[in-house]
Design an enzyme around this catalytic site. Structure first.
Site, short mmCIF file in Angstrom:
data_model
loop_
_atom_site.label_atom_id
_atom_site.label_comp_id
_atom_site.label_asym_id
_atom_site.label_seq_id
_atom_site.Cartn_x
_atom_site.Cartn_y
_atom_site.Cartn_z
N ASN A 1 0.87 -1.18 0.00
CA ASN A 1 0.00 0.00 0.00
C ASN A 1 0.91 1.23 0.00
O ASN A 1 1.50 1.56 1.02
CB ASN A 1 -0.89 -0.04 1.25
CG ASN A 1 -1.70 1.23 1.43
OD1 ASN A 1 -1.81 2.05 0.52
ND2 ASN A 1 -2.29 1.39 2.61
N TRP A 2 1.00 1.87 -1.17
CA TRP A 2 1.92 3.02 -1.29
C TRP A 2 1.34 4.28 -0.64
O TRP A 2 2.01 5.28 -0.53
CB TRP A 2 2.23 3.30 -2.75
CG TRP A 2 3.03 2.22 -3.45
CD1 TRP A 2 3.39 1.00 -2.94
CD2 TRP A 2 3.55 2.26 -4.80
NE1 TRP A 2 4.12 0.29 -3.88
CE2 TRP A 2 4.22 1.04 -5.03
CE3 TRP A 2 3.50 3.20 -5.82
CZ2 TRP A 2 4.86 0.75 -6.25
CZ3 TRP A 2 4.12 2.91 -7.02
CH2 TRP A 2 4.80 1.70 -7.24
N LYS A 3 0.07 4.24 -0.27
CA LYS A 3 -0.62 5.40 0.31
C LYS A 3 -0.45 6.63 -0.58
O LYS A 3 -0.38 6.49 -1.81
CB LYS A 3 -0.13 5.65 1.74
CG LYS A 3 -0.16 4.39 2.61
CD LYS A 3 -0.04 4.70 4.06
CE LYS A 3 0.08 3.40 4.83
NZ LYS A 3 -0.06 3.58 6.25
N HIS B 1 -9.56 1.00 4.98
CA HIS B 1 -8.27 1.16 5.69
C HIS B 1 -8.51 2.09 6.88
O HIS B 1 -9.32 3.01 6.81
CB HIS B 1 -7.24 1.76 4.73
CG HIS B 1 -5.85 1.76 5.29
ND1 HIS B 1 -5.44 2.68 6.22
CD2 HIS B 1 -4.79 0.93 5.08
CE1 HIS B 1 -4.17 2.42 6.55
NE2 HIS B 1 -3.76 1.37 5.88
N GLU C 1 -6.95 4.49 7.97
CA GLU C 1 -6.75 5.92 7.69
C GLU C 1 -7.99 6.51 7.02
O GLU C 1 -8.28 7.70 7.19
CB GLU C 1 -5.48 6.11 6.84
CG GLU C 1 -4.23 5.90 7.69
CD GLU C 1 -3.02 5.42 6.93
OE1 GLU C 1 -2.99 5.48 5.68
OE2 GLU C 1 -2.06 4.96 7.60
N GLU D 1 -5.39 -5.23 10.68
CA GLU D 1 -4.35 -4.22 10.91
C GLU D 1 -4.64 -3.49 12.22
O GLU D 1 -5.48 -2.56 12.24
CB GLU D 1 -4.34 -3.20 9.77
CG GLU D 1 -4.09 -3.80 8.41
CD GLU D 1 -3.56 -2.75 7.44
OE1 GLU D 1 -2.43 -2.91 6.98
OE2 GLU D 1 -4.27 -1.78 7.16
N GLY E 1 2.38 2.02 10.78
CA GLY E 1 3.33 3.12 10.62
C GLY E 1 4.06 3.50 11.89
O GLY E 1 4.68 4.56 11.97
N SER F 1 3.38 -2.35 10.32
CA SER F 1 4.85 -2.34 10.49
C SER F 1 5.50 -3.67 10.13
O SER F 1 6.44 -4.10 10.81
CB SER F 1 5.21 -1.91 11.91
OG SER F 1 4.74 -0.59 12.15
N GLY G 1 2.76 -1.24 4.30
CA GLY G 1 2.75 0.18 3.96
C GLY G 1 4.16 0.68 3.68
O GLY G 1 4.70 0.50 2.59
N GLY G 2 4.79 1.26 4.70
CA GLY G 2 6.09 1.91 4.54
C GLY G 2 7.13 1.07 3.81
O GLY G 2 7.81 1.56 2.90
C1 PEP Z 1 -0.82 0.01 6.07
O1 PEP Z 1 -0.92 1.20 5.84
O2 PEP Z 1 -1.69 -0.76 5.63
C2 PEP Z 1 0.33 -0.46 6.82
C3 PEP Z 1 0.29 -1.67 7.30
O3 PEP Z 1 1.36 0.43 7.00
P1 PEP Z 1 2.79 0.10 7.67
O4 PEP Z 1 3.30 -1.18 7.06
O5 PEP Z 1 3.65 1.28 7.29
O6 PEP Z 1 2.58 -0.02 9.11
#
Ligand code: PEP
Length: 250
Positions: free
Chosen positions: A9-11, A96, A98, A166, A172, A212, A233-234
């Protein structure tokens, strides 16, 4: 055992240059040696076409980060599921945390989006997860259960969704749930999915863990019972890290 899915997920990250470069790097790695799992990247909407072109013909599939519940209409700034299918997407993330927190998305809206995705031929990745406060209060499983019951598509369709567990406090932050907590949450989600979709179909729903996930913790997380992949994500913004996570699939 369900084949694992590693989804990036590049957000809200990436311009034509950086996003294109990342996609080309992933495509080149896939040509050299594809890992033993399914791969998906979900760039921001303006990069769907260039990223799709870079990945064309290879094993890394294209997904989106959100869709509207309606197939078309007067919804300025939104994007509809048929548009995502037209852009070459196979999956779309819905609900998600967010979007739930920044845009006030409710379980009902998330379900409508997931059903719109399914109607357009996409597989929705329905996200659920508790906040830190809810976990501390001992309510994690109850929150997850109510989100699952309210957000996944109603039974009766031909396709089942993907579910991503999640924990909000792990997204994050560099913190991850313990293997025991992940196993407990995923086991609970599996039982719920079987009760909703039936023993067989509910057993095939992929349940991803997100929060994470990094190259140094991926192997341990991906080995937990009922973890059918990861939503990343990251670490998905670095081809090397995303690939190392994919290569950790048992
Ligand atoms: C996400 O945004 O779905 C996520 C899991 O982010 P991260 O891996 O950065 O925690």
């Amino acid at each position: 055992m369900v084949r694992k899915l590693i989804a990036g997920n590049w957000k809200m990250n990436g311009l034509k240059g950086t996003g294109g470069e990342l996609a080309r790097d992933l495509a080149a790695r896939a040509r050299a040696a594809a890992p033993d799992c399914d791969l998906l990247v979900c760039p921001p909407a303006q990069l769907l076409f260039p990223v799709g072109e870079a990945l064309a013909g290879g094993p890394v599939r294209l997904g989106a980060q959100d869709c509207h519940a309606e197939p078309s209409g007067a919804h300025t700034g939104d994007i509809a599921a048929p548009m995502l299918a037209d852009a070459g997407c196979s999956h779309v993330i819905v609900g998600h945390s967010e979007r739930r927190s920044n845009h006030g998305e409710t379980d009902g809206l998330v379900r409508a989006k997931a059903e719109a995705a399914t109607a357009a031929g996409l597989t929705p990745i329905v996200c659920v997860g508790e906040t830190e406060e809810e976990r501390t209060a001992g309510r994690a499983l109850a929150v997850i259960e109510s989100q699952i019951r309210g957000s996944v598509p109603e039974a009766g369709g031909a396709e089942v969704p993907v579910v991503a567990y999640e924990p909000v406090w792990a997204i994050g932050t560099g913190r991850t749930a313990t293997s025991g907590d992940i196993a407990q949450a995923h086991g609970h989600i599996r039982a719920l999915l079987k009760s909703i979709y039936g023993e067989e179909a509910g057993g095939t729903v992929r349940i991803l863990y997100g929060g994470s996930v990094k190259p140094d913790n991926a192997a341990e997380i991906l080995a937990v019972a009922e973890v059918d992949g990861a939503l990343v994500g990251g670490a998905s913004l670095k081809a090397e890290d995303f690939w190392a996570i994919a290569a950790s699939c048992p």
